[in-house]
Design a protein around this motif. Structure first.
Motif, short mmCIF file in Angstrom:
data_model
loop_
_atom_site.label_atom_id
_atom_site.label_comp_id
_atom_site.label_asym_id
_atom_site.label_seq_id
_atom_site.Cartn_x
_atom_site.Cartn_y
_atom_site.Cartn_z
N GLY A 153 0.79 -1.22 0.00
CA GLY A 153 0.00 0.00 0.00
C GLY A 153 0.83 1.28 0.00
O GLY A 153 0.32 2.34 0.36
N ARG A 154 2.07 1.16 -0.39
CA ARG A 154 2.93 2.35 -0.45
C ARG A 154 4.10 2.05 -1.39
O ARG A 154 4.30 0.91 -1.81
CB ARG A 154 3.48 2.70 0.94
CG ARG A 154 4.38 1.63 1.54
CD ARG A 154 4.77 1.95 2.96
NE ARG A 154 5.59 0.90 3.54
CZ ARG A 154 6.92 0.83 3.46
NH1 ARG A 154 7.57 1.78 2.79
NH2 ARG A 154 7.59 -0.15 4.02
N VAL A 155 4.85 3.09 -1.71
CA VAL A 155 6.05 2.94 -2.54
C VAL A 155 7.25 2.88 -1.61
O VAL A 155 7.42 3.73 -0.73
CB VAL A 155 6.18 4.12 -3.52
CG1 VAL A 155 7.47 3.98 -4.34
CG2 VAL A 155 4.97 4.18 -4.44
N PHE A 156 8.09 1.88 -1.78
CA PHE A 156 9.25 1.72 -0.91
C PHE A 156 10.24 2.87 -1.11
O PHE A 156 10.45 3.33 -2.24
CB PHE A 156 9.94 0.38 -1.18
CG PHE A 156 9.18 -0.80 -0.68
CD1 PHE A 156 9.00 -1.00 0.69
CD2 PHE A 156 8.62 -1.72 -1.56
CE1 PHE A 156 8.29 -2.09 1.16
CE2 PHE A 156 7.91 -2.81 -1.10
CZ PHE A 156 7.75 -3.00 0.27
N MET A 157 10.85 3.27 -0.03
CA MET A 157 11.85 4.32 -0.09
C MET A 157 13.05 3.87 -0.92
O MET A 157 13.48 2.72 -0.83
CB MET A 157 12.31 4.70 1.33
CG MET A 157 13.25 5.88 1.39
SD MET A 157 13.75 6.30 3.07
CE MET A 157 12.16 6.77 3.76
N GLY A 158 13.60 4.78 -1.72
CA GLY A 158 14.74 4.46 -2.57
C GLY A 158 14.36 4.00 -3.96
O GLY A 158 15.24 3.62 -4.74
N LYS A 159 13.05 3.99 -4.27
CA LYS A 159 12.61 3.59 -5.60
C LYS A 159 13.23 4.50 -6.65
O LYS A 159 13.23 5.72 -6.51
CB LYS A 159 11.08 3.68 -5.68
CG LYS A 159 10.48 3.30 -7.02
CD LYS A 159 10.58 1.83 -7.28
CE LYS A 159 9.88 1.46 -8.59
NZ LYS A 159 10.00 0.02 -8.89
N ARG A 160 13.82 3.91 -7.68
CA ARG A 160 14.46 4.69 -8.73
C ARG A 160 13.41 5.33 -9.63
O ARG A 160 12.73 4.65 -10.39
CB ARG A 160 15.41 3.82 -9.53
CG ARG A 160 16.62 3.36 -8.72
CD ARG A 160 17.62 2.63 -9.58
NE ARG A 160 17.08 1.36 -10.06
CZ ARG A 160 17.71 0.57 -10.94
NH1 ARG A 160 18.88 0.93 -11.42
NH2 ARG A 160 17.16 -0.57 -11.31
N MET A 161 13.30 6.65 -9.51
CA MET A 161 12.28 7.40 -10.26
C MET A 161 12.92 8.68 -10.78
O MET A 161 14.13 8.90 -10.66
CB MET A 161 11.08 7.71 -9.38
CG MET A 161 10.39 6.47 -8.82
SD MET A 161 9.07 6.85 -7.66
CE MET A 161 7.88 7.60 -8.76
N ALA A 162 12.10 9.54 -11.37
CA ALA A 162 12.59 10.83 -11.84
C ALA A 162 12.99 11.70 -10.65
O ALA A 162 12.48 11.55 -9.54
CB ALA A 162 11.50 11.52 -12.66
N GLY A 163 13.92 12.60 -10.87
CA GLY A 163 14.38 13.48 -9.79
C GLY A 163 15.61 14.25 -10.22
O GLY A 163 16.02 14.24 -11.39
N ARG A 164 16.23 14.92 -9.26
CA ARG A 164 17.42 15.70 -9.55
C ARG A 164 18.59 14.79 -9.92
O ARG A 164 18.86 13.80 -9.26
CB ARG A 164 17.80 16.57 -8.36
CG ARG A 164 16.85 17.74 -8.15
CD ARG A 164 17.36 18.66 -7.06
NE ARG A 164 18.65 19.24 -7.41
CZ ARG A 164 19.32 20.06 -6.61
NH1 ARG A 164 18.82 20.38 -5.42
NH2 ARG A 164 20.47 20.57 -6.98
#
Length: 206
Positions: A153-164
């Motif tokens: 029910g959530r996205v795990f921390m450290g998921k590789r996504m868009a960002g700086r």
């Protein structure tokens, strides 16, 4: 560690070896750096030398920085950095360290701030593949699913996504010194170095 130096990146070029092969190199201007402080185990709990680079006007430094340097009769310098070492006997406050202490074919580690590229998508930032480009597909450059359903029910921390992207410290190890110009305090190292031309770099020889 035997030696540490601060300097700036000049840029990239190429040189030719005796066999005629082109070798990509990066030109670095190092020092001269002055030893501003020596840390001892008895007083500080560890051994290190602190060096300064790039002399500037006194008014451009804070009172704390000026007081720290004047305590050892050191001219005002813009950048300070510590290098841990096992032997401090051959160093003295006020001593200058230059490229004369380096040799051709030495292996050095170089640290700098990489070029900042702003907010980037997942393809550019993490080298992910794109979606189908055929007609009707709506997933060309979208990340797709980023997590499971109800559980967890959530996205795990450290998921590789868009960002700086970029703009962080990067260290390249075991770069070989190709040439040394002692008059201009310039060295050529084999390969690329993080940062753009003019970036401050930190060099240490193991």
């Amino acid at each position: 560690m035997t030696i540490g130096l601060l300097g700036k990146k000049i840029g990239m070029t190429q040189v030719f070896c005796q066999k005629g092969k082109a070798i990509p190199v990066t030109a670095l201007q190092l020092g001269p750096c002055i030893i501003t402080n020596i840390k001892k185990v008895e007083l500080h709990g560890y051994q290190a030398i602190q060096i300064g680079y790039n002399e500037i006007e006194r008014r451009k430094l804070s009172k704390a920085q000026v007081g720290h340097l004047e305590k050892s009769s050191i001219p005002p310098v813009k950048y300070l950095k510590e290098y841990k070492t096992n032997t401090i006997e051959r160093f003295a406050i006020g001593q200058y360290i230059t490229v004369n202490d380096l040799e051709i074919d030495d292996k050095i580690n170089i640290s700098s701030i990489s070029i900042g590229k702003g907010f980037s998508g997942y393809q550019k930032r993490h080298n992910f593949s794109r979606g189908p480009m055929s007609h009707g597909s709506k997933n060309h450059r979208r990340p797709g699913s980023i997590g499971a359903g109800t559980t967890p029910g959530r996205v795990f921390m450290g998921k590789r996504m868009a960002g700086r992207m970029g703009g962080h410290k990067v260290t390249i190890k075991n770069l070989r010194i190709i040439e040394i110009d002692t008059e201009e305090n310039v060295i050529l190292v084999n390969g690329s170095v993080p940062g753009k031309p003019g970036s401050i770099i930190s060099v240490c020889k193991k």
